[in-house]
Design a protein around this motif. Structure first.
Motif, mmCIF file in Angstrom:
data_model
loop_
_atom_site.group_PDB
_atom_site.id
_atom_site.type_symbol
_atom_site.label_atom_id
_atom_site.label_comp_id
_atom_site.label_asym_id
_atom_site.label_seq_id
_atom_site.Cartn_x
_atom_site.Cartn_y
_atom_site.Cartn_z
ATOM 1 N N LEU A 227 20.860 24.451 -65.913
ATOM 2 C CA LEU A 227 19.927 24.652 -64.807
ATOM 3 C C LEU A 227 20.464 25.678 -63.809
ATOM 4 O O LEU A 227 19.709 26.497 -63.276
ATOM 5 C CB LEU A 227 19.659 23.322 -64.091
ATOM 6 C CG LEU A 227 18.902 22.260 -64.898
ATOM 7 C CD1 LEU A 227 18.803 20.963 -64.110
ATOM 8 C CD2 LEU A 227 17.507 22.770 -65.265
ATOM 9 N N LEU A 228 21.772 25.624 -63.559
ATOM 10 C CA LEU A 228 22.383 26.584 -62.638
ATOM 11 C C LEU A 228 22.285 28.001 -63.193
ATOM 12 O O LEU A 228 22.013 28.966 -62.469
ATOM 13 C CB LEU A 228 23.848 26.201 -62.395
ATOM 14 C CG LEU A 228 24.552 26.903 -61.225
ATOM 15 C CD1 LEU A 228 23.867 26.555 -59.915
ATOM 16 C CD2 LEU A 228 26.023 26.497 -61.191
ATOM 17 N N ILE B 199 19.977 29.151 -65.287
ATOM 18 C CA ILE B 199 18.580 29.587 -65.177
ATOM 19 C C ILE B 199 18.263 30.040 -63.757
ATOM 20 O O ILE B 199 17.595 31.055 -63.527
ATOM 21 C CB ILE B 199 17.624 28.455 -65.618
ATOM 22 C CG1 ILE B 199 17.751 28.211 -67.118
ATOM 23 C CG2 ILE B 199 16.183 28.785 -65.245
ATOM 24 C CD1 ILE B 199 16.902 27.066 -67.621
ATOM 25 N N PHE B 200 18.768 29.268 -62.775
ATOM 26 C CA PHE B 200 18.501 29.595 -61.375
ATOM 27 C C PHE B 200 19.034 30.975 -61.022
ATOM 28 O O PHE B 200 18.341 31.797 -60.422
ATOM 29 C CB PHE B 200 19.127 28.531 -60.473
ATOM 30 C CG PHE B 200 19.031 28.859 -59.015
ATOM 31 C CD1 PHE B 200 17.837 28.673 -58.316
ATOM 32 C CD2 PHE B 200 20.131 29.365 -58.330
ATOM 33 C CE1 PHE B 200 17.749 28.981 -56.969
ATOM 34 C CE2 PHE B 200 20.039 29.679 -56.988
ATOM 35 C CZ PHE B 200 18.850 29.485 -56.308
ATOM 36 N N PHE B 201 20.282 31.266 -61.409
ATOM 37 C CA PHE B 201 20.861 32.559 -61.075
ATOM 38 C C PHE B 201 20.231 33.697 -61.872
ATOM 39 O O PHE B 201 20.099 34.822 -61.364
ATOM 40 C CB PHE B 201 22.384 32.525 -61.290
ATOM 41 C CG PHE B 201 23.116 31.850 -60.179
ATOM 42 C CD1 PHE B 201 23.266 32.493 -58.951
ATOM 43 C CD2 PHE B 201 23.645 30.592 -60.341
ATOM 44 C CE1 PHE B 201 23.947 31.867 -57.908
ATOM 45 C CE2 PHE B 201 24.320 29.961 -59.305
ATOM 46 C CZ PHE B 201 24.478 30.597 -58.085
ATOM 47 N N CYS B 202 19.835 33.400 -63.104
ATOM 48 C CA CYS B 202 19.174 34.441 -63.910
ATOM 49 C C CYS B 202 17.825 34.820 -63.291
ATOM 50 O O CYS B 202 17.476 36.006 -63.202
ATOM 51 C CB CYS B 202 18.977 33.960 -65.340
ATOM 52 S SG CYS B 202 20.509 33.888 -66.296
ATOM 53 N N LEU B 203 17.072 33.811 -62.877
ATOM 54 C CA LEU B 203 15.777 34.094 -62.251
ATOM 55 C C LEU B 203 15.958 34.821 -60.925
ATOM 56 O O LEU B 203 15.181 35.716 -60.578
ATOM 57 C CB LEU B 203 15.002 32.791 -62.024
ATOM 58 C CG LEU B 203 14.428 32.119 -63.282
ATOM 59 C CD1 LEU B 203 13.791 30.781 -62.913
ATOM 60 C CD2 LEU B 203 13.395 33.036 -63.949
ATOM 61 N N ARG B 204 16.977 34.420 -60.196
ATOM 62 C CA ARG B 204 17.245 35.082 -58.914
ATOM 63 C C ARG B 204 17.574 36.547 -59.126
ATOM 64 O O ARG B 204 17.104 37.414 -58.377
ATOM 65 C CB ARG B 204 18.408 34.369 -58.216
ATOM 66 C CG ARG B 204 18.717 34.895 -56.825
ATOM 67 C CD ARG B 204 19.921 34.175 -56.260
ATOM 68 N NE ARG B 204 20.256 34.680 -54.945
ATOM 69 C CZ ARG B 204 19.762 34.207 -53.820
ATOM 70 N NH1 ARG B 204 18.889 33.212 -53.842
ATOM 71 N NH2 ARG B 204 20.111 34.709 -52.652
ATOM 72 N N THR C 164 14.248 38.442 -60.477
ATOM 73 C CA THR C 164 13.198 38.672 -59.473
ATOM 74 C C THR C 164 13.727 39.342 -58.219
ATOM 75 O O THR C 164 12.942 39.663 -57.311
ATOM 76 C CB THR C 164 12.534 37.335 -59.075
ATOM 77 O OG1 THR C 164 13.533 36.460 -58.541
ATOM 78 C CG2 THR C 164 11.871 36.681 -60.270
ATOM 79 N N HIS D 75 15.376 38.105 -55.732
ATOM 80 C CA HIS D 75 14.963 37.256 -54.621
ATOM 81 C C HIS D 75 15.637 37.677 -53.317
ATOM 82 O O HIS D 75 16.847 37.863 -53.267
ATOM 83 C CB HIS D 75 15.301 35.799 -54.923
ATOM 84 C CG HIS D 75 14.849 34.852 -53.850
ATOM 85 N ND1 HIS D 75 13.534 34.565 -53.634
ATOM 86 C CD2 HIS D 75 15.560 34.151 -52.937
ATOM 87 C CE1 HIS D 75 13.431 33.715 -52.640
ATOM 88 N NE2 HIS D 75 14.652 33.448 -52.191
#
Length: 259
Positions: A28-29, A31-36, A39, A41
């Protein structure tokens, strides 16, 4: 069932459970950093205030900040051509690089509109209609007509225009209006060959008056007597007379002489 409970109490189960929890958390961590990262962010630029600027200056500001643009245009009377009047998103909005900013500017060339049918309207009615079409009245003049302020003619740049003719929106036109006094002169009717009642009817229809009535020769049948002469006489040099003019008539039972 007892074997399952026994297994849950073993160190192997506890070890595998911890590994599973850590793996899920790590996943989950990740995925969070990959999406960040994907995008970006929190990264972006603020949209500058473009409304009220010339379009060239607005485009330069957008290109400096790495933003794209798309332009639409409208026509508004008394607004400076090329000026930005609307923008989307609004000024101060945080957007990502390469975002398209939509601009609305004042176009230089006015669109044509079909000239409305204002003829025979009153001046006030015509002005209201023209206002809805974005057309102005620059000048008015008057001519003889029985109705006051009735629209008789319209011209644009010295050329007479009719209903449906294309006129640039925002243009100024000139009007010819009725003065309410009527025509000062009318056509003189040719009465020769008419009976007296017919001649009087023709004169009244032309706003003229019957004058003196004379008879020539022996008039034995006044009902069938015909007019052989009139004064004034219709000629190439006289075809109109003032309203109310009296016309004298000469009647006879003989055919009118050939002139």
């Amino acid at each position: 069932m007892s074997k399952l409970l026994s297994y849950l109490k073993t160190s192997t189960f506890r070890k595998n459970l911890i590994i599973a929890i850590v793996s899920v958390f790590a996943f989950l961590l990740l995925i969070f950093f990959c999406l960040r990262f994907y995008t970006r962010h929190g990264e972006g630029v603020g949209v500058p205030k473009l409304q009220g600027l010339p379009v060239g200056q607005a485009i330069a500001l957008l290109e400096e900040q790495g933003l794209r643009y798309q332009i639409d245009s409208v026509y508004q009377i008394d607004r400076t051509p090329g000026m930005v009047v609307e923008q989307d998103p609004d000024a101060g909005t945080n957007v990502k690089l390469n975002r398209t900013i939509y601009l609305t500017i004042i176009t230089l060339n006015a669109p044509d509109v079909g000239f409305p049918d204002i003829f025979n309207m009153s001046y006030l009615e015509a002005r209201a209609v023209l206002s809805n079409y974005g057309i102005k009245i620059a000048d008015t003049s008057y001519t003889s007509d029985i109705m006051r302020d009735r629209v008789l003619e319209v011209s644009f740049r010295g050329k007479t225009i009719r209903k449906g003719d294309p006129v640039p929106k925002g243009s100024s036109i000139a009007m010819v209006l009725g003065d309410g006094k009527g025509a000062s002169e009318v056509d003189l009717p040719n009465l020769v060959g008419l009976s007296l009642p017919e001649a009087i009817f023709a004169l009244k229809g032309s706003s003229l008056n019957p004058g003196s009535i004379y008879y020539e020769g022996a008039v034995t049948d006044s009902v069938n007597a015909r007019i052989i002469k009139q004064y004034p006489t219709v000629s190439d040099s006289l075809s109109k007379v003032a309203i109310g003019t009296s016309v004298d008539m000469v009647l006879s039972n003989d055919p009118a002489p050939v002139e």
